[in-house]
Write a protein that holds these residues in place. Sequence first.
Motif, PDB file in Angstrom:
ATOM      1  N   TYR A 154      25.746  17.242 -66.831  1.00  0.00           N
ATOM      2  CA  TYR A 154      25.748  18.139 -67.800  1.00  0.00           C
ATOM      3  C   TYR A 154      25.651  19.507 -67.252  1.00  0.00           C
ATOM      4  CZ  TYR A 154      26.314  14.771 -71.791  1.00  0.00           C
ATOM      5  OH  TYR A 154      26.781  14.067 -72.523  1.00  0.00           O
ATOM      6  N   ARG A 162      25.874  26.644 -74.625  1.00  0.00           N
ATOM      7  CA  ARG A 162      25.487  25.238 -74.876  1.00  0.00           C
ATOM      8  C   ARG A 162      25.551  24.247 -73.697  1.00  0.00           C
ATOM      9  NH1 ARG A 162      28.709  23.428 -79.726  1.00  0.00           N
ATOM     10  NH2 ARG A 162      28.923  25.651 -80.124  1.00  0.00           N
ATOM     11  N   LEU A 163      24.815  23.431 -73.760  1.00  0.00           N
ATOM     12  CA  LEU A 163      24.739  22.242 -72.566  1.00  0.00           C
ATOM     13  C   LEU A 163      25.892  21.549 -73.028  1.00  0.00           C
ATOM     14  CD1 LEU A 163      22.857  21.060 -70.659  1.00  0.00           C
ATOM     15  CD2 LEU A 163      22.178  19.342 -72.240  1.00  0.00           C
ATOM     16  N   GLN A 164      26.764  21.199 -71.822  1.00  0.00           N
ATOM     17  CA  GLN A 164      28.140  20.552 -72.036  1.00  0.00           C
ATOM     18  C   GLN A 164      28.410  19.575 -70.879  1.00  0.00           C
ATOM     19  OE1 GLN A 164      31.754  23.443 -70.839  1.00  0.00           O
ATOM     20  NE2 GLN A 164      29.838  24.758 -71.228  1.00  0.00           N
ATOM     21  N   TYR A 209      17.213  17.126 -79.527  1.00  0.00           N
ATOM     22  CA  TYR A 209      16.597  17.154 -78.266  1.00  0.00           C
ATOM     23  C   TYR A 209      15.648  18.381 -78.052  1.00  0.00           C
ATOM     24  CZ  TYR A 209      18.804  13.581 -75.697  1.00  0.00           C
ATOM     25  OH  TYR A 209      19.746  12.325 -75.208  1.00  0.00           O
ATOM     26  N   PHE A 224      17.914  21.421 -79.342  1.00  0.00           N
ATOM     27  CA  PHE A 224      19.512  21.333 -79.422  1.00  0.00           C
ATOM     28  C   PHE A 224      19.599  19.895 -80.257  1.00  0.00           C
ATOM     29  CE2 PHE A 224      20.945  24.328 -76.167  1.00  0.00           C
ATOM     30  CZ  PHE A 224      19.883  24.249 -75.600  1.00  0.00           C
ATOM     31  N   PHE A 277      26.808  18.755 -77.530  1.00  0.00           N
ATOM     32  CA  PHE A 277      25.712  19.896 -78.088  1.00  0.00           C
ATOM     33  C   PHE A 277      26.047  20.981 -78.738  1.00  0.00           C
ATOM     34  CE2 PHE A 277      21.934  18.096 -75.751  1.00  0.00           C
ATOM     35  CZ  PHE A 277      22.775  16.959 -74.908  1.00  0.00           C
ATOM     36  N   GLY A 278      25.216  21.388 -79.753  1.00  0.00           N
ATOM     37  CA  GLY A 278      25.132  22.584 -80.316  1.00  0.00           C
ATOM     38  C   GLY A 278      24.563  23.872 -79.494  1.00  0.00           C
TER      39      GLY A 278
END
Lengths: 110, 113
Positions: A36, A43-45, B35, B90, B104-105
């Motif tokens: 990721y 945002r985390l992706q 999270y 998150f 994820f947001g």
Amino acid sequence: AQRVTQPEKLLSVFKGAPVELKCNYSYSGSPELFWYVQYSRQRLQLLLRHISRESIKGFTADLNKGETSFHLKKPFAQEEDSAMYYCALKPPGGGNKLTFGTGTQLKVEL
Amino acid sequence: DTAVSQTPKYLVTQMGNDKSIKCEQNLGHDTMYWYKQDSKKFLKIMFSYNNKELIINETVPNRFSPKSPDKAHLNLHINSLELGDSAVYFCASSHVGAESPLHFGNGTRLTVT
């Protein structure tokens, strides 16, 4: 217990240099592995997953079961690659717990 | 359309207060998560819900209580906030299955003063 280790907290490279972000895992079985990425203020992706065997933004990662590693590589770093990278593990066959490593901050300098 | 949305984006509050963070996903996923990312950027799972049912509950103080009114929503309520609760929280969602990635947001930055 599942565990993901990213030994480098910060990795600084010059633009055009090769990049390797290390990830080792411990799990008794065959887990699913992911990378990721979190760009600044985003945002985390998902970047890529081992099951897809794909190259995303020039990055690849090969699962080495013998060494229990899933290192992320790119032959030529770009400035826009600067971000926080997390290696993550998910147990197979159900169970949705995604365990993250501590992350590696990649900084690509000009 | 935002796939996983959290509100608020920033939350600054005093110790001892009770606050909630809301999360909604429009991806049709049946599993949602919370999270916590601490000041050292370490990400740790707190909770996971599958079809409104709690399936993962890590070692989290019981001041934290997740609530899932339906499978598209997972809210996080925190009682008696402490300084150590300051972090980025998150929300995420996914389909069931090991190969399914999490979405994820944008995160909620909580600061407790």
